[in-house]
Scaffold this active site. Structure first.
Site, PDB file in Angstrom:
ATOM      1  N   HIS A  18       0.836  -1.198   0.000  1.00  0.00           N
ATOM      2  CA  HIS A  18       0.000   0.000   0.000  1.00  0.00           C
ATOM      3  C   HIS A  18       0.876   1.255   0.000  1.00  0.00           C
ATOM      4  O   HIS A  18       2.090   1.199   0.168  1.00  0.00           O
ATOM      5  CB  HIS A  18      -0.983   0.012   1.189  1.00  0.00           C
ATOM      6  CG  HIS A  18      -0.376   0.292   2.522  1.00  0.00           C
ATOM      7  ND1 HIS A  18      -1.131   0.584   3.636  1.00  0.00           N
ATOM      8  CD2 HIS A  18       0.913   0.329   2.945  1.00  0.00           C
ATOM      9  CE1 HIS A  18      -0.335   0.779   4.662  1.00  0.00           C
ATOM     10  NE2 HIS A  18       0.905   0.639   4.283  1.00  0.00           N
ATOM     11  N   CYS A  37       5.714   5.515   4.888  1.00  0.00           N
ATOM     12  CA  CYS A  37       4.485   4.874   4.415  1.00  0.00           C
ATOM     13  C   CYS A  37       3.896   5.605   3.218  1.00  0.00           C
ATOM     14  O   CYS A  37       2.950   5.123   2.593  1.00  0.00           O
ATOM     15  CB  CYS A  37       3.448   4.776   5.539  1.00  0.00           C
ATOM     16  SG  CYS A  37       3.739   3.349   6.590  1.00  0.00           S
ATOM     17  N   HIS A  43       4.944  -0.012  -0.477  1.00  0.00           N
ATOM     18  CA  HIS A  43       5.720  -0.911   0.374  1.00  0.00           C
ATOM     19  C   HIS A  43       4.745  -1.952   0.905  1.00  0.00           C
ATOM     20  O   HIS A  43       3.528  -1.767   0.832  1.00  0.00           O
ATOM     21  CB  HIS A  43       6.370  -0.134   1.532  1.00  0.00           C
ATOM     22  CG  HIS A  43       5.371   0.464   2.444  1.00  0.00           C
ATOM     23  ND1 HIS A  43       4.754   1.664   2.194  1.00  0.00           N
ATOM     24  CD2 HIS A  43       4.819   0.007   3.592  1.00  0.00           C
ATOM     25  CE1 HIS A  43       3.892   1.935   3.147  1.00  0.00           C
ATOM     26  NE2 HIS A  43       3.896   0.939   4.006  1.00  0.00           N
ATOM     27  N   HIS A  45       3.282  -5.042   3.733  1.00  0.00           N
ATOM     28  CA  HIS A  45       3.102  -5.479   5.122  1.00  0.00           C
ATOM     29  C   HIS A  45       2.647  -6.927   5.139  1.00  0.00           C
ATOM     30  O   HIS A  45       1.966  -7.381   4.226  1.00  0.00           O
ATOM     31  CB  HIS A  45       2.036  -4.646   5.839  1.00  0.00           C
ATOM     32  CG  HIS A  45       2.442  -3.240   6.123  1.00  0.00           C
ATOM     33  ND1 HIS A  45       3.276  -2.904   7.163  1.00  0.00           N
ATOM     34  CD2 HIS A  45       2.128  -2.087   5.500  1.00  0.00           C
ATOM     35  CE1 HIS A  45       3.455  -1.593   7.168  1.00  0.00           C
ATOM     36  NE2 HIS A  45       2.765  -1.066   6.159  1.00  0.00           N
ATOM     37  N   ASP A  83      -4.871 -10.591  -0.655  1.00  0.00           N
ATOM     38  CA  ASP A  83      -3.574 -11.239  -0.485  1.00  0.00           C
ATOM     39  C   ASP A  83      -2.715 -11.112  -1.742  1.00  0.00           C
ATOM     40  O   ASP A  83      -3.184 -11.387  -2.853  1.00  0.00           O
ATOM     41  CB  ASP A  83      -3.766 -12.719  -0.137  1.00  0.00           C
ATOM     42  CG  ASP A  83      -2.462 -13.393   0.254  1.00  0.00           C
ATOM     43  OD1 ASP A  83      -1.612 -12.737   0.884  1.00  0.00           O
ATOM     44  OD2 ASP A  83      -2.298 -14.582  -0.082  1.00  0.00           O
ATOM     45  N   HIS A  84      -1.468 -10.684  -1.532  1.00  0.00           N
ATOM     46  CA  HIS A  84      -0.522 -10.453  -2.635  1.00  0.00           C
ATOM     47  C   HIS A  84      -1.033  -9.409  -3.619  1.00  0.00           C
ATOM     48  O   HIS A  84      -0.785  -9.510  -4.829  1.00  0.00           O
ATOM     49  CB  HIS A  84      -0.173 -11.770  -3.353  1.00  0.00           C
ATOM     50  CG  HIS A  84       0.748 -12.633  -2.556  1.00  0.00           C
ATOM     51  ND1 HIS A  84       0.331 -13.329  -1.445  1.00  0.00           N
ATOM     52  CD2 HIS A  84       2.065 -12.901  -2.692  1.00  0.00           C
ATOM     53  CE1 HIS A  84       1.352 -14.001  -0.942  1.00  0.00           C
ATOM     54  NE2 HIS A  84       2.428 -13.745  -1.672  1.00  0.00           N
ATOM     55  N   GLU A 128      -0.878  -4.711  11.664  1.00  0.00           N
ATOM     56  CA  GLU A 128      -0.044  -4.267  10.544  1.00  0.00           C
ATOM     57  C   GLU A 128       1.413  -4.655  10.800  1.00  0.00           C
ATOM     58  O   GLU A 128       2.161  -4.969   9.875  1.00  0.00           O
ATOM     59  CB  GLU A 128      -0.175  -2.757  10.342  1.00  0.00           C
ATOM     60  CG  GLU A 128       0.375  -2.295   9.004  1.00  0.00           C
ATOM     61  CD  GLU A 128      -0.023  -0.862   8.707  1.00  0.00           C
ATOM     62  OE1 GLU A 128      -0.880  -0.666   7.829  1.00  0.00           O
ATOM     63  OE2 GLU A 128       0.494   0.047   9.364  1.00  0.00           O
TER      64      GLU A 128
HETATM   65 NI    NI Z   1       2.520   0.881   5.580  1.00  0.00          NI
END
Ligand code: NI
Length: 138
Positions: A18, A37, A43, A45, A83-84, A128
């Site tokens: 995200h 972020c 990037h 998580h 996911d992914h 997170e």
């Molecule tokens: Ni983040």
């Protein structure tokens, strides 16, 4: 025997990318507020998800709800779309909504709430990182 409420939990996991940013702000302002972020190239998580469902066990089955069904609902409506994936680009949920943990947990709650018996209480927790997590409803 029982009209006592019991809570059952299902843990799941997904990886997603995200970027946090407010499109009304400059890159500089976004960097000030969101730091790394707000990296324009995104990037990732490793999100951990905990879904809590509470209710009186059904006397016919002894279950609050069938965990297989809960697992299938989470898989189809949360893990499959998230996911992914890049949450900003690959899902419709965050086209106009900043994908903070706070916003993600509310989106997941709404997805699940629509698909779980309204007689059952629902609560969703999203990690997170190991140390940063959110819960909804608060
Ligand atoms: Ni983040």
């Amino acid at each position: 025997m029982s009209n006592h409420k019991v809570a059952v939990f299902r843990k799941e996991h997904f990886n997603a990318a995200h970027r946090l940013y407010n499109p009304a702000w400059t890159d500089e302002q976004n960097r000030e507020v969101f730091g790394k972020c707000s990296n324009p190239n995104y990037h990732g998580h490793n999100y951990d998800l905990e879904v809590r469902v509470a209710g009186v066990p059904d006397p016919r089955t002894g279950y609050v709800l069938d965990m297989k069904i809960l697992s299938d609902i989470i898989g189809e409506y949360v893990l499959e779309p998230f996911d992914h994936k890049n949450l900003n680009l690959d899902t419709d949920y965050f086209k106009n909504l900043n994908p903070t943990a706070e916003n993600i947990v509310v989106v997941i709650y709404d997805i699940l709430r629509a698909r779980i018996d309204q007689a059952l209480d629902l609560r969703v927790r999203l990690y997170e990182t190991e140390r940063n997590f959110v819960e909804y409803p608060a």
